[in-house]
Write an enzyme that holds these catalytic residues in place. Structure first.
Site, PDB file in Angstrom:
ATOM      1  N   HIS A   1       0.780  -1.282   0.113  1.00 51.43           N
ATOM      2  CA  HIS A   1      -0.076   0.207  -0.071  1.00 51.43           C
ATOM      3  C   HIS A   1       0.930   1.239  -0.077  1.00 51.43           C
ATOM      4  O   HIS A   1       0.637   2.273  -0.825  1.00 51.43           O
ATOM      5  CB  HIS A   1      -0.861  -0.096   1.186  1.00 51.43           C
ATOM      6  CG  HIS A   1      -2.270  -0.500   1.113  1.00 51.43           C
ATOM      7  ND1 HIS A   1      -2.545  -1.263  -0.096  1.00 51.43           N
ATOM      8  CD2 HIS A   1      -3.119  -1.002   2.038  1.00 51.43           C
ATOM      9  CE1 HIS A   1      -3.948  -1.836   0.178  1.00 51.43           C
ATOM     10  NE2 HIS A   1      -3.988  -1.833   1.525  1.00 51.43           N
TER      11      HIS A   1
ATOM     12  N   TYR B   1      -6.634   3.691  11.086  1.00 52.18           N
ATOM     13  CA  TYR B   1      -6.785   2.813  10.141  1.00 52.18           C
ATOM     14  C   TYR B   1      -6.110   3.306   8.847  1.00 52.18           C
ATOM     15  O   TYR B   1      -6.191   4.521   8.448  1.00 52.18           O
ATOM     16  CB  TYR B   1      -8.152   2.534   9.845  1.00 52.18           C
ATOM     17  CG  TYR B   1      -8.971   1.551  10.992  1.00 52.18           C
ATOM     18  CD1 TYR B   1      -9.030   2.191  12.358  1.00 52.18           C
ATOM     19  CD2 TYR B   1      -9.172   0.195  10.788  1.00 52.18           C
ATOM     20  CE1 TYR B   1      -9.590   1.418  13.223  1.00 52.18           C
ATOM     21  CE2 TYR B   1      -9.717  -0.543  11.982  1.00 52.18           C
ATOM     22  CZ  TYR B   1      -9.831   0.187  13.167  1.00 52.18           C
ATOM     23  OH  TYR B   1     -10.438  -0.672  14.137  1.00 52.18           O
ATOM     24  N   GLU B   2      -5.446   2.396   7.905  1.00 57.83           N
ATOM     25  CA  GLU B   2      -5.057   2.789   6.726  1.00 57.83           C
ATOM     26  C   GLU B   2      -5.672   3.525   5.763  1.00 57.83           C
ATOM     27  O   GLU B   2      -5.368   4.271   4.799  1.00 57.83           O
ATOM     28  CB  GLU B   2      -4.066   1.707   6.279  1.00 57.83           C
ATOM     29  CG  GLU B   2      -5.048   0.776   5.436  1.00 57.83           C
ATOM     30  CD  GLU B   2      -4.360  -0.626   5.166  1.00 57.83           C
ATOM     31  OE1 GLU B   2      -3.338  -0.785   5.515  1.00 57.83           O
ATOM     32  OE2 GLU B   2      -5.020  -1.667   4.547  1.00 57.83           O
ATOM     33  N   SER B   3      -6.990   3.579   6.083  1.00 56.51           N
ATOM     34  CA  SER B   3      -8.051   4.217   5.153  1.00 56.51           C
ATOM     35  C   SER B   3      -8.014   5.651   5.355  1.00 56.51           C
ATOM     36  O   SER B   3      -8.644   6.473   4.342  1.00 56.51           O
ATOM     37  CB  SER B   3      -9.502   3.517   5.229  1.00 56.51           C
ATOM     38  OG  SER B   3      -9.954   3.641   6.708  1.00 56.51           O
ATOM     39  N   GLY B   4      -7.226   6.356   6.250  1.00 56.60           N
ATOM     40  CA  GLY B   4      -6.980   7.643   6.380  1.00 56.60           C
ATOM     41  C   GLY B   4      -7.656   8.032   7.690  1.00 56.60           C
ATOM     42  O   GLY B   4      -7.631   9.271   7.781  1.00 56.60           O
TER      43      GLY B   4
END
Lengths: 273, 257, 273, 257
Positions: free
Chosen positions: A104, B51-54
């Protein structure tokens, strides 16, 4: 300047066989309606880029649109495998699909670098990972100031990027809100871009630092109501977690999948969910 | 008083307890997310979940099914783009703990989420690295949680997606600007920690009722046990109640629509 | 976790003589109150970093706080020169100040790289400019994918960054709104950070993608009402363009400047404007 | 009908006319900003004005004194961070025209905003490069506007802050991913364009009433004139009215507070 087109016409004009296409949306705002239109128009030999090939890419792969997939996490979030992706990679059905695999961090930086007009992204990554041994696009450079070894990957610069967003104004300026992912980067990095929106409004009603993509940086805007379903659109409708779970059974079997595709994509017009 | 609880619950509660209040945690989806939110709802109300979604500093009321559920954005302090998340927050050194799951793990704590078999002719194609490769090297330290089985705990992973300590245990030696790496592995049977010198995973604590033999049977290498092997403290009634409520809320929420 | 301190205590604790300090604010939200506190506490030998040394740096330089200035545009916006900066560079008053000069693109990328924890920033810049001949921190690297020559500069990583923002909540989370400049990057790139705010509120009332800096990424928050004047705070008060114009006359003459400093900084407490 | 207008007004109107409707323009403060906004208020309502402060597609009602006046953010489509502005919008190739001023310019259109004299012992220290070095290379083309004087139009700039065509006119040859560079210079006396081959600035148009001698006197090198020297069209009444109203509004706004 963004042109308002039907989704059919936007896909017909900008998605060519053999093109490199990024359909983005980090678990949110996934452009399902546009993906289905690509399937309906039977586009072929696409190089599909996406950080998280979700079930939309599973559908595109199963439908035979993809020649190559560039990604960093290819699963059905919270559910399991993408069975069509696996079937293509493991057994070559409907045909062999090449994969190019990143992390990612690498892809996020590569989208950023693409938007920034750079040929490469530099970041601190891939340390100790074996991904560089199977992806020849991962290189390392030495920092001229500190001597530190840093990872480098080519920037992402798609022929066309497709995203879904909440709304556009009448000039084609687009508001993206909530989990914004790499959508803006995808649009800015691409030669052409299609943005599907829930609605067109007179005033975006955006706050001063909102994620707004100006109309002149977009090729085409197409209205696609509920265009992200079964993914969701913050402020409009929720995610169909149920469909994501149901997808596992649909996609496991080639026949069930083919039948689903027939009924839900080929035999419908742009309104397919 | 002895409570009834499952091995899964024991795992989640133990994983949750590992998180200190006030620490910043980059959370993987699934078991790590369950543990991290349980921590937040029990002893660590000020743990910062990212979370890596921002989604920065998020407080979901139900567990997200995906890493980017709307619930995460709606309860976050703010939501940033994914490039910023990986550049400023993770690579920028703002994360104390990366909390990861995995499909395979080996005795040097290397993680495989890429595939089973050979890369070009995979037997099973797994989802891939996602955020893990850089979470594991850029976070201050890493916690790992997964179910204990011989399929998961293998002598050598088929592919090092994500660095633990390398195939020889020396993968972090002399690497500048790298985190400590995995400091504990929490399973449904036990807690393991890397040996300070060799970095080989050692069982330091057995969950109540679990035998050494069960752990050995479920581990694909000749697993070592600490000299002072501890017994993992049981879940409290409060922890179990909160965990069960969280899972019930989650199930209900995901059944709809 | 951000600690709520008085401005006096925050500056006393985090700004050490000899430190590298970035006070940022791109023509908006310039931390004047904090700058004045640095002057009052007679900090010395500072390396001052700032894209646009505005009159706040003119004041710091004239007051003798700076040993070195790293910048990309040093003027009084819309008015003319920074006379104290010029006097220090051209005539060594009150003492010689070293300068290290970049372009905006370089410094913006260097702040970004600092926030991103990288040792360097890579960008397409300085082509044909003679700045690399007078700044040995500008280097060039070759892209391993395309062979293109790209500029590289060290990232900015200050000992302490100081910014002004609209407001903090009681946990020290800070909202920055309007022209956000490189403020977030400055805070994230620094070892320590001080944020002055107009007010502390129960709820930031921020939209989903607002520029909010979490309290745990900040060292100290200090209330400084009108802390950006004569610069401005979007949503609170406007820029005193008149003062910017008046500054030209004040700063032209050493005695006038010294007297202004006496009356407006040294003899006042934190409320100095 | 002949209108009364000043040389400054002639310059601003001519500079404004250079901007095409619908083009994206990265605007420098001062004269370029005046010209760009005049264009927007007259023939080019859809010109997109972008300031390096991060304000995208802004429509200020009064001219900003600084590059980051509140007026710019309040009337912008949106405002982004300065790193994003330089990375995505300028370097990302989204800008058709960079509109710059300068302190010194030479016959190959190189710009100096750094200093007069020697770098280590400057006679006059100027503000520095700001955004110009990368605007000049990353924008599709560059317009320059400044007052004509021998102090400004020098044979060789004291320092090349910003590339025109280099000290030999070949500074852009064979450089990949570089814009066309300066395509016109608009002064209060004339319009100049670089010779297509040598890149030397050539006077292509004299403003009404201006003589060749005046231009020669105000230029620090033996300036060339185009074979077909044109006369710059006069400002229209509408342009003058709008320019004067804009400047009056601006003056009034900046006098306060």
């Amino acid at each position: 300047m963004a042109e308002f087109l039907s989704l059919h016409d936007a896909v017909a004009r900008y998605v060519e066989d053999g093109a490199t296409v990024a359909m983005e949306g980090f678990t949110h705002l996934i452009p399902f309606a546009a993906g289905h239109e690509v399937i309906r128009q039977q586009k072929r030999d696409l190089t599909l880029i996406r950080m998280t090939p979700d079930i939309i890419y599973d559908q595109l792969i199963g439908a035979g649109c993809a020649r190559k997939v560039i990604f960093s996490w290819g699963g059905n979030p919270g559910v399991g495998s993408l069975h069509r992706l696996r079937d293509a990679v493991e057994k070559g059905w409907p045909h062999k699909v090449e994969i190019l695999e990143h992390s990612h961090a690498a892809m996020a930086c590569a989208f950023e670098a693409g938007a920034a007009g750079l040929p490469l992204a530099v970041f601190r990554g891939y340390i100790g990972s074996e991904l560089p041994s199977v992806n020849d696009q991962i290189k390392f450079i030495e920092c001229p100031f500190t001597g530190e070894r840093l990872a480098a990957v080519p920037s992402v610069r798609p022929d066309v990027s497709i995203i879904h967003a909440q709304r556009a104004d009448r000039q084609g300026n687009v508001l993206v809100e909530g989990i914004v992912g790499v959508q803006k980067e995808a649009v800015l990095a691409a030669k052409h871009s299609i943005v599907t929106v829930e609605e067109v409004v007179d005033d975006l009603d955006a706050h001063p630092n909102a994620c707004v993509i100006p109309g002149w940086a977009i090729s085409a805007v197409a209205v696609a109501e509920k265009g992200a379903l079964p993914s969701y659109t913050h402020g409009y409708y929720g995610r169909s977690n149920r469909f994501y779970k149901e997808w596992d059974a649909i996609a496991r079997d080639r026949d069930t999948f083919t039948q689903w595709l027939d009924e839900n994509v080929y035999r419908t017009q742009e309104s397919a969910q | 008083m002895s409570l009834e609880y499952s091995a899964s619950e024991m795992m989640s509660v133990t994983a949750a307890r590992a998180l200190e209040n006030g620490s910043t945690c980059f959370v993987g989806i699934g078991l790590p997310s369950e543990a991290a939110n349980l921590a937040r709802l029990t002893h660590a109300p000020d743990v910062v979940l990212i979370y890596e979604s921002g989604t920065l500093q998020t407080k979901p009321n139900v567990l997200p099914l995906s890493i980017g559920d709307g619930e995460l954005a709606e309860t976050a302090l703010t939501t940033v783009g994914v490039p910023e998340m990986f550049r400023y927050w993770l690579q920028g050194g703002k994360i104390d703990v990366g909390f990861l799951g995995t499909a395979q793990i080996d005795k040097y704590c290397n993680l495989n989420t890429t595939l089973i078999g050979d890369y070009r002719e995979p037997k099973v194609r797994l989802p891939g690295g996602g955020g893990a490769p850089e979470i594991a090297t850029n976070a201050g330290e890493v916690f790992i949680t997964l179910r204990h089985s011989r399929r998961a705990f293998v002598k050598n992973v088929d592919f090092v997606t994500t660095l633990g300590f390398g195939r020889d245990g020396k993968g972090r030696d002399n690497v500048p600007n790298i985190g400590k790496g995995p400091t504990r592995v929490i399973t449904d049977l036990c807690v393991m920690k890397p040996d300070p010198d060799t970095k080989e995973l050692v069982v330091v604590s057995l969950h109540p009722g679990v035998t050494r033999e069960e752990v050995m049977d479920a581990t694909g290498w000749e697993v070592r046990f600490a000299e002072r092997l501890e017994s993992t403290p049981e879940p409290s009634e409060n922890e179990l109640t909160i965990l069960r409520e969280l899972k019930a809320r989650t199930e209900q929420a995901h059944a709809g629509a």
